[in-house]
Design a protein around this motif. Structure first.
Motif, mmCIF file in Angstrom:
data_model
loop_
_atom_site.group_PDB
_atom_site.id
_atom_site.type_symbol
_atom_site.label_atom_id
_atom_site.label_comp_id
_atom_site.label_asym_id
_atom_site.label_seq_id
_atom_site.Cartn_x
_atom_site.Cartn_y
_atom_site.Cartn_z
ATOM 1 N N LYS A 6 0.920 -1.362 -0.071
ATOM 2 C CA LYS A 6 0.110 0.101 0.087
ATOM 3 C C LYS A 6 0.822 1.374 -0.160
ATOM 4 O O LYS A 6 1.908 1.273 0.404
ATOM 5 C CB LYS A 6 -0.683 -0.033 1.218
ATOM 6 N N VAL A 7 0.287 2.120 -0.474
ATOM 7 C CA VAL A 7 0.969 3.482 -0.752
ATOM 8 C C VAL A 7 0.268 4.528 -0.022
ATOM 9 O O VAL A 7 -0.950 4.865 -0.305
ATOM 10 C CB VAL A 7 1.096 3.934 -2.204
ATOM 11 N N VAL A 8 0.895 5.530 0.954
ATOM 12 C CA VAL A 8 0.353 6.717 1.520
ATOM 13 C C VAL A 8 1.019 7.962 0.948
ATOM 14 O O VAL A 8 2.382 7.848 0.962
ATOM 15 C CB VAL A 8 0.045 6.575 2.959
ATOM 16 N N VAL A 9 0.128 9.039 0.766
ATOM 17 C CA VAL A 9 0.896 10.164 0.722
ATOM 18 C C VAL A 9 0.408 11.017 1.785
ATOM 19 O O VAL A 9 -0.588 11.236 2.295
ATOM 20 C CB VAL A 9 0.141 10.907 -0.742
ATOM 21 N N VAL A 10 1.593 11.749 2.447
ATOM 22 C CA VAL A 10 1.376 12.689 3.645
ATOM 23 C C VAL A 10 1.719 13.931 3.251
ATOM 24 O O VAL A 10 3.080 14.165 2.893
ATOM 25 C CB VAL A 10 2.364 12.028 4.973
ATOM 26 N N THR A 11 0.982 14.991 3.537
ATOM 27 C CA THR A 11 1.405 16.348 3.195
ATOM 28 C C THR A 11 1.971 16.976 4.462
ATOM 29 O O THR A 11 1.345 16.529 5.657
ATOM 30 C CB THR A 11 0.224 17.084 2.761
ATOM 31 N N GLY A 12 2.602 18.154 4.355
ATOM 32 C CA GLY A 12 3.305 18.637 5.727
ATOM 33 C C GLY A 12 4.099 17.677 6.433
ATOM 34 O O GLY A 12 3.873 17.375 7.774
ATOM 35 N N ALA A 13 4.683 16.796 5.565
ATOM 36 C CA ALA A 13 5.590 15.708 6.341
ATOM 37 C C ALA A 13 6.922 15.940 6.921
ATOM 38 O O ALA A 13 7.580 15.146 7.217
ATOM 39 C CB ALA A 13 5.612 14.518 5.230
ATOM 40 N N SER A 14 7.578 17.184 6.882
ATOM 41 C CA SER A 14 8.629 17.176 7.278
ATOM 42 C C SER A 14 9.023 17.284 8.736
ATOM 43 O O SER A 14 10.014 17.268 9.195
ATOM 44 C CB SER A 14 9.172 18.796 6.975
ATOM 45 N N GLN A 15 7.894 17.711 9.699
ATOM 46 C CA GLN A 15 8.269 17.651 10.986
ATOM 47 C C GLN A 15 6.831 17.179 11.879
ATOM 48 O O GLN A 15 5.862 17.409 11.284
ATOM 49 C CB GLN A 15 8.502 19.128 11.406
ATOM 50 N N GLY A 16 6.759 17.374 13.074
ATOM 51 C CA GLY A 16 5.789 17.314 13.767
ATOM 52 C C GLY A 16 4.795 16.001 13.472
ATOM 53 O O GLY A 16 5.507 14.795 13.147
ATOM 54 N N ILE A 17 3.492 16.230 13.459
ATOM 55 C CA ILE A 17 2.571 15.167 13.358
ATOM 56 C C ILE A 17 2.839 14.526 12.000
ATOM 57 O O ILE A 17 2.899 13.226 11.703
ATOM 58 C CB ILE A 17 1.122 15.488 13.205
ATOM 59 N N GLY A 18 3.056 15.335 11.060
ATOM 60 C CA GLY A 18 3.459 14.478 9.492
ATOM 61 C C GLY A 18 4.646 13.793 9.648
ATOM 62 O O GLY A 18 4.644 12.646 9.006
ATOM 63 N N GLU A 20 5.716 12.098 12.131
ATOM 64 C CA GLU A 20 5.430 11.025 13.087
ATOM 65 C C GLU A 20 4.492 9.920 12.088
ATOM 66 O O GLU A 20 4.377 8.887 12.173
ATOM 67 C CB GLU A 20 4.635 11.299 14.141
ATOM 68 N N LEU A 21 3.723 10.624 11.255
ATOM 69 C CA LEU A 21 2.826 9.695 10.285
ATOM 70 C C LEU A 21 3.578 8.969 9.437
ATOM 71 O O LEU A 21 3.677 7.961 8.982
ATOM 72 C CB LEU A 21 1.803 10.764 9.398
ATOM 73 N N VAL A 22 4.513 9.500 8.949
ATOM 74 C CA VAL A 22 5.563 8.951 7.860
ATOM 75 C C VAL A 22 6.020 7.672 8.797
ATOM 76 O O VAL A 22 6.143 6.353 8.184
ATOM 77 C CB VAL A 22 6.688 9.743 7.423
ATOM 78 N N ASN A 23 6.523 7.846 9.818
ATOM 79 C CA ASN A 23 7.219 6.569 10.603
ATOM 80 C C ASN A 23 6.432 5.535 10.758
ATOM 81 O O ASN A 23 6.609 4.582 10.553
ATOM 82 C CB ASN A 23 7.989 7.464 11.832
ATOM 83 N N ALA A 24 5.101 6.180 11.253
ATOM 84 C CA ALA A 24 4.204 5.219 11.492
ATOM 85 C C ALA A 24 3.506 4.186 10.534
ATOM 86 O O ALA A 24 3.477 3.095 10.409
ATOM 87 C CB ALA A 24 2.834 5.717 12.265
ATOM 88 N N MET A 205 1.371 13.845 19.833
ATOM 89 C CA MET A 205 1.272 13.713 18.420
ATOM 90 C C MET A 205 1.115 11.887 18.272
ATOM 91 O O MET A 205 0.128 11.956 17.267
ATOM 92 C CB MET A 205 2.637 14.025 17.713
ATOM 93 N N SER A 206 1.429 11.297 19.072
ATOM 94 C CA SER A 206 0.751 9.868 18.959
ATOM 95 C C SER A 206 -0.714 9.703 18.769
ATOM 96 O O SER A 206 -1.218 8.673 18.208
ATOM 97 C CB SER A 206 1.764 9.018 20.056
ATOM 98 N N ASP A 207 -1.228 10.573 19.630
ATOM 99 C CA ASP A 207 -2.871 10.517 19.664
ATOM 100 C C ASP A 207 -3.417 10.729 18.317
ATOM 101 O O ASP A 207 -4.312 9.964 17.897
ATOM 102 C CB ASP A 207 -3.420 11.560 20.614
ATOM 103 N N ILE A 208 -2.792 11.524 17.374
ATOM 104 C CA ILE A 208 -3.489 11.868 16.256
ATOM 105 C C ILE A 208 -2.661 11.003 15.292
ATOM 106 O O ILE A 208 -3.787 10.410 14.328
ATOM 107 C CB ILE A 208 -2.835 13.261 15.779
ATOM 108 N N VAL A 209 -1.696 10.575 15.319
ATOM 109 C CA VAL A 209 -1.286 9.344 14.502
ATOM 110 C C VAL A 209 -1.993 8.326 14.707
ATOM 111 O O VAL A 209 -2.511 7.477 13.656
ATOM 112 C CB VAL A 209 0.275 8.940 14.767
ATOM 113 N N ASN A 210 -2.389 7.700 15.773
ATOM 114 C CA ASN A 210 -3.209 6.477 16.318
ATOM 115 C C ASN A 210 -4.560 6.675 15.591
ATOM 116 O O ASN A 210 -5.263 5.587 15.016
ATOM 117 C CB ASN A 210 -3.109 6.174 17.722
ATOM 118 N N ALA A 211 -5.100 7.911 15.556
ATOM 119 C CA ALA A 211 -6.445 8.107 15.050
ATOM 120 C C ALA A 211 -6.370 7.869 13.447
ATOM 121 O O ALA A 211 -7.540 7.456 13.035
ATOM 122 C CB ALA A 211 -7.174 9.681 15.754
ATOM 123 N N VAL A 212 -5.341 8.569 12.950
ATOM 124 C CA VAL A 212 -5.369 8.313 11.615
ATOM 125 C C VAL A 212 -5.100 6.643 11.118
ATOM 126 O O VAL A 212 -5.955 6.269 10.081
ATOM 127 C CB VAL A 212 -4.232 9.198 11.017
#
Length: 236
Positions: A6-18, A20-24, A205-212
């Protein structure tokens, strides 16, 4: 080229929640397309980085074009890029308005159009947008008209997309955070910001990542605005 992952596109990915989403998503073995103005190249062959201003149509076109060229498909789009300018309503300038709408609205519109067009080819896909709890629960002392104007639009668009594409196998959801500990907020502000939530502290930030990740793994959920806000939207 294998196109089974699977492939995901994440915007605003350079720091913060973005970031963390890339890593997750990588931990879940997704291939990731990470875009932001200042995103740096990755040594991971399963992470494609595309630097650019997400408010510009040309950036959205480049992100999707390079994603398909490298990975062959798009399964999930996370519209994480966003900016918040806290000013009294009458103090907003034309430049403030242009800056916020460019990232929060243009940054959603152009890339979501292109991503859904690719998802339609496969009859499946998922769009998750990061909104804000302030849309549903304004807070005295936190001026937020531009945030509510733009992110409220994302909430409404999320529901419209969910219905328009429900029978095409494409879902749309949003996560509406409270105030999250991220590079956006200096540590000395955390106590005061935490007190704005009924639970008495800021989110992680993990709370938002887990929700996504939950929404991405929930095939029967679409059109949902998931509040991850320590009870803010419920009241005080």
């Amino acid at each position: 080229m294998s196109t089974s992952q699977k492939v995901v596109v994440v915007t605003g990915a350079s720091q913060g929640i973005g970031a963390e989403l890339v890593n997750a998503f990588r931990k879940l073995d997704y291939r990731v397309v990470a875009t932001a103005r200042s995103v740096k190249p990755s040594e991971d062959p399963n992470i494609l980085t595309v630097a650019g201003d997400i408010g510009e149509p040309a950036t959205a076109q480049r992100v999707i074009r390079e994603a398909i060229a490298r990975f062959g498909r798009i399964d999930t789009l996370v519209n994480n890029a966003g900016i918040f300018v806290a000013k009294p309503f009458t103090s907003y300038t034309a430049e403030d308005y242009a800056k916020v709408t460019a990232v929060n609205l243009n940054g959603f519109f152009f890339i979501t159009q292109l991503a859904i067009a690719e998802m339609e080819k496969h009859g499946s896909g998922h769009v998750v947008s990061i909104s804000t709890s302030l849309v549903d629960h304004a807070i005295d002392g936190v001026p937020s008209v531009l945030a509510s104007l733009t992110k409220g639009g994302l909430n409404a668009a999320t529901k419209s997309l969910a219905i328009e594409y429900a029978k095409k196998g494409i879902r749309a959801n949003a996560v509406a955070p409270g105030i999250i500990k991220s590079p956006m907020h200096a540590e000395e502000t955390h106590a005061a910001l935490g007190a704005l939530h009924p639970v008495g502290h800021m989110g992680e930030m993990s709370d938002i990542v887990n929700a996504v990740l939950f929404l991405d793994s929930a095939p029967f959920v679409t059109g949902e605005i998931l509040h991850v806000d320590g009870g803010q939207s419920a009241g005080h």
